[in-house]
Write a protein that holds these residues in place. Structure first.
Motif, short mmCIF file in Angstrom:
data_model
loop_
_atom_site.label_atom_id
_atom_site.label_comp_id
_atom_site.label_asym_id
_atom_site.label_seq_id
_atom_site.Cartn_x
_atom_site.Cartn_y
_atom_site.Cartn_z
N ASP A 26 -1.58 -10.70 9.14
CA ASP A 26 -1.01 -10.09 9.97
C ASP A 26 0.25 -9.57 9.46
O ASP A 26 0.71 -8.45 9.97
CB ASP A 26 -0.55 -10.80 11.11
N LEU A 27 0.73 -9.88 8.35
CA LEU A 27 1.77 -9.59 7.55
C LEU A 27 2.01 -8.05 6.95
O LEU A 27 2.95 -7.55 6.64
CB LEU A 27 2.40 -10.39 6.59
N PHE A 28 0.68 -7.64 6.73
CA PHE A 28 0.21 -6.24 6.13
C PHE A 28 1.03 -5.25 7.08
O PHE A 28 1.72 -4.43 6.49
CB PHE A 28 -1.06 -6.08 5.94
N ALA A 29 0.80 -5.31 8.16
CA ALA A 29 1.22 -4.12 9.12
C ALA A 29 2.59 -4.38 9.28
O ALA A 29 3.47 -3.34 9.21
CB ALA A 29 0.49 -4.14 10.42
N ILE B 203 7.28 -7.47 17.00
CA ILE B 203 7.26 -6.62 15.84
C ILE B 203 5.89 -6.89 15.24
O ILE B 203 5.18 -5.80 14.63
CB ILE B 203 8.18 -7.44 14.72
N VAL B 204 5.15 -7.96 15.41
CA VAL B 204 4.09 -8.18 14.85
C VAL B 204 2.89 -7.09 15.54
O VAL B 204 2.07 -6.61 14.89
CB VAL B 204 3.32 -9.48 14.97
N ARG B 205 3.00 -7.15 16.65
CA ARG B 205 1.98 -6.19 17.80
C ARG B 205 2.41 -4.90 17.58
O ARG B 205 1.65 -3.93 17.21
CB ARG B 205 1.94 -6.89 18.93
N LEU B 206 3.68 -4.37 17.66
CA LEU B 206 4.04 -2.87 17.70
C LEU B 206 3.89 -2.40 16.27
O LEU B 206 3.41 -1.11 16.06
CB LEU B 206 5.75 -2.87 18.18
N TYR B 207 4.28 -3.01 15.13
CA TYR B 207 4.26 -2.63 13.86
C TYR B 207 2.90 -2.18 13.41
O TYR B 207 2.70 -1.48 12.61
CB TYR B 207 5.02 -3.59 13.01
N ALA B 208 1.68 -2.99 13.90
CA ALA B 208 0.51 -2.66 13.60
C ALA B 208 0.17 -1.33 13.91
O ALA B 208 -0.46 -0.60 13.41
CB ALA B 208 -0.42 -3.64 14.23
N ALA B 209 0.33 -0.88 15.38
CA ALA B 209 0.19 0.11 15.83
C ALA B 209 1.11 1.36 15.15
O ALA B 209 0.50 2.62 14.88
CB ALA B 209 0.38 0.29 17.31
N LEU B 210 2.37 1.06 15.04
CA LEU B 210 3.01 2.04 14.40
C LEU B 210 2.66 2.38 12.93
O LEU B 210 2.85 3.45 12.39
CB LEU B 210 4.47 1.56 14.25
N SER B 211 2.26 1.41 12.05
CA SER B 211 1.77 1.62 10.75
C SER B 211 0.77 2.81 10.67
O SER B 211 0.55 3.65 9.89
CB SER B 211 1.48 0.26 10.08
N VAL C 293 -0.45 -18.19 -1.49
CA VAL C 293 -0.81 -16.88 -2.20
C VAL C 293 -1.00 -15.93 -1.09
O VAL C 293 -0.91 -14.62 -1.48
CB VAL C 293 -1.99 -17.25 -2.88
N ALA C 294 -1.76 -16.00 0.05
CA ALA C 294 -2.14 -15.12 1.24
C ALA C 294 -0.81 -14.81 1.58
O ALA C 294 -0.61 -13.31 1.98
CB ALA C 294 -3.04 -15.77 2.29
N VAL C 295 0.30 -15.51 1.79
CA VAL C 295 1.54 -15.05 2.57
C VAL C 295 2.14 -14.04 1.56
O VAL C 295 2.65 -12.80 1.99
CB VAL C 295 2.27 -16.32 2.92
N ALA C 296 2.17 -14.30 0.50
CA ALA C 296 2.76 -13.44 -0.78
C ALA C 296 1.89 -12.22 -0.82
O ALA C 296 2.74 -11.08 -0.97
CB ALA C 296 3.10 -14.14 -1.97
N GLY C 297 0.81 -12.44 -1.06
CA GLY C 297 0.01 -10.91 -1.25
C GLY C 297 -0.07 -10.05 -0.10
O GLY C 297 0.21 -8.77 -0.56
N TRP C 298 -0.33 -10.53 1.18
CA TRP C 298 0.03 -9.73 2.29
C TRP C 298 1.16 -9.01 2.42
O TRP C 298 1.33 -7.81 2.83
CB TRP C 298 -0.67 -10.28 3.41
N ALA D 294 3.81 -3.79 1.64
CA ALA D 294 4.94 -2.89 1.35
C ALA D 294 4.62 -1.83 0.28
O ALA D 294 5.11 -0.91 0.13
CB ALA D 294 6.04 -3.88 1.18
N TYR D 295 3.87 -2.60 -0.72
CA TYR D 295 3.57 -1.99 -2.13
C TYR D 295 2.74 -0.46 -1.92
O TYR D 295 3.12 0.44 -2.20
CB TYR D 295 2.84 -2.90 -2.94
N LEU D 296 1.66 -0.68 -1.26
CA LEU D 296 0.75 0.32 -1.00
C LEU D 296 1.52 1.80 -0.46
O LEU D 296 1.52 2.92 -1.13
CB LEU D 296 -0.37 0.12 -0.21
#
Length: 485
Positions: free
Chosen positions: A51-54, A188-196, A264-269, A274-276
């Motif tokens: 979920d942190l990706f978006a 933030i979690v829900r809105l940013y998924a759509a905004l991204s 590892v998943a928290v850090a990775g996502w 942000a990176y991509l």
């Protein structure tokens, strides 16, 4: 995040109370978040690391990325060199991701987790500077950029030019941002998924027009070489890396995940989210500089877009700024609580928002003091780099074993009281790391002696971070303040 204000230091005598606000209800996207820096109980946790990706993608699908990419070419780098700097500099997002891994384990904000690094009292000073004053400056800078774009859109729509319209635009942008911060994590979690997704679509369209205008054969009339090239590469790296280094608040957006979430998943996502977009749209900015006059990025980009699409682009710029500042204001409210100010989270957010709004109004309507603030922020990496390095080193030394209840204790003799409330290893590491970075930094108004001796080569980020991490590791071992696992 607010029902009861965070308490200050406990008396020297008596039982060992936990200095945390009373537990509030779980965050709901439909209402303001009521929790402050207090511990998030297991029954109120949920979601997945992905979920942190978006969450991190939305603020980094950014107009600022276009500006940074163009700046790399404008400073004399060739397109391949600029793309190399973009790919390498954005790897610093890994640091942001690593620090985020402390959120689910500790169950509290990053500004509280850092008590393990600096001690209860030492942390207050660090948070005031790195987590509050710098946050206010960033709010003002970003709001100013968004407000200028919004004021331009108002003129396109036929609204009369003047201070009333300008002030209204500024206040609307600030109000929308603060609503995001007030409603908090769930929104933030829900809105940013759509905004991204929406922002990616808009900026992808802009990318198409930029590519059509780009000149891939473009090269500097006099390519940089030798010390000049190394200096430009170092300055470009510092410019790109300054963004991820400013996000030491990443645990704040991960603390509602289950405590057993894979670090590892928290850090990775977090890092990947942000990176991509940062890499893609910073690269587009570099491409734009090969065919457009990016000394005025907004005018250049609007010049290649069809007239009907310009308002869509401007709105996207404003929305992107609001997503970025929404995260900043959210964490700044927590930072105010963590230093012992007796304010609930929402009033704390309003305090930082009022200050940022006042600075923005003054900047646009009265005096361009943001030139001075922008200059000051060129030196921010000398603090944010060492802060990030020390946080990562502490996490590694402790094997990410943070206890939320221990972190929230502020009594004398508590787990993170150390010596007089100060962890000497953390304070020493930050001071030495920052001093090292100052010696290596190159800005428009200050060039460190080492950077000057090497022809203006700016290695402030790697030098400051390496020294800070080394000093913290050595000092904590000598002092024996971090138990060996």
């Amino acid at each position: 995040m607010v029902s009861v204000p965070a308490s200050g230091p406990a008396p020297a005598t008596g039982p060992a109370p936990v200095a945390a606000p009373a537990t509030g209800p779980a965050p709901r996207a439909g209402g303001p978040e009521s929790r402050g820096i207090d511990l998030v109980p297991d029954e109120e946790r949920g979601g997945r690391p992905r979920d942190l990706f978006a969450v991190w993608a939305a603020p980094n699908v950014s107009y600022l990325s276009f500006v940074v990419g163009a700046a790399l070419v404008l400073m004399g780098l060739t397109l391949p060199q600029a793309l190399g700097v973009i790919l390498v500099g954005n790897l610093v997002w890994i640091c942001t991701g690593v620090v985020a891994a402390a959120g689910p384990v500790a169950g509290t904000s990053g500004s509280v987790v850092s008590r393990a690094v600096y001690g209860v009292r030492g942390n207050r000073v660090m948070v005031v500077v790195a987590g509050w004053l710098i946050a206010a400056a960033y709010l003002a800078l970003n709001w100013s950029a968004a407000s200028v774009a919004g004021i331009g859109l108002a003129a396109r729509l036929g609204l009369p030019a003047g201070p009333v319209v300008d002030a209204t635009v500024i206040c609307l942008v600030a109000a929308g941002t603060l609503l995001i911060a007030i409603f908090g994590y769930a929104l933030i979690v829900r809105l940013y998924a759509a905004l991204s997704v929406a922002l990616t679509v808009v900026f992808a369209v802009v990318t198409g027009y930029v590519l059509a205008a780009a000149d891939l054969s473009c090269a500097p009339a006099e390519p940089l070489a030798g010390a000049a090239l190394v200096a430009a590469l170092g300055a470009g790296f510092t410019l790109v890396a300054s963004a991820p280094l400013s996000y030491g608040n990443s645990p704040d957006l991960a603390r509602y995940l289950p405590a057993d979430s894979s670090p590892v998943a928290v850090a990775g996502w977090t890092a990947l989210g942000a990176y991509l977009p940062s890499v893609v749209f910073t690269a587009v900015g570099a491409l734009a500089a090969t065919g457009l006059d990016m000394s005025d990025p907004e005018a250049a980009l609007e010049g290649v877009l069809p007239g009907w699409f310009v308002p869509v682009f401007v709105v996207a710029v404003v929305v992107n700024t609001m997503t970025n500042n929404g995260m900043t204001a959210y964490s700044a409210g927590l930072a105010i609580q963590s230093v012992g100010v007796r304010l609930a989270r929402i009033p704390a957010v309003l305090v930082i928002g009022t200050l940022g709004t006042a600075m923005t109004l003054y900047a646009i309507l009265v005096f361009d003091f943001l030139t001075g603030v922008s200059t000051m922020l060129q030196l921010v990496v000398v603090v944010t780099g060492p802060v990030m390095a020390v946080a990562m080193t502490d996490l590694v030394l402790r094997r990410n074993r943070y206890s939320g209840p221990d972190l929230l204790e502020q009594r004398r003799g508590g787990p993170f009281w150390y010596h007089g409330g100060v962890h000497l290893a953390g304070v020493l590491a930050l001071a030495v790391g920052a001093l090292t970075a100052v010696l290596w930094v190159r800005t428009t108004f200050w060039t460190g002696p080492i950077a000057a001796a090497l022809g203006g080569v700016d290695l402030s980020v790697p030098a400051g971070m390496t020294v800070a991490a080394t000093v913290y590791w050595a000092a904590s071992r000598v002092l024996g303040t971090i138990p060996r696992p």
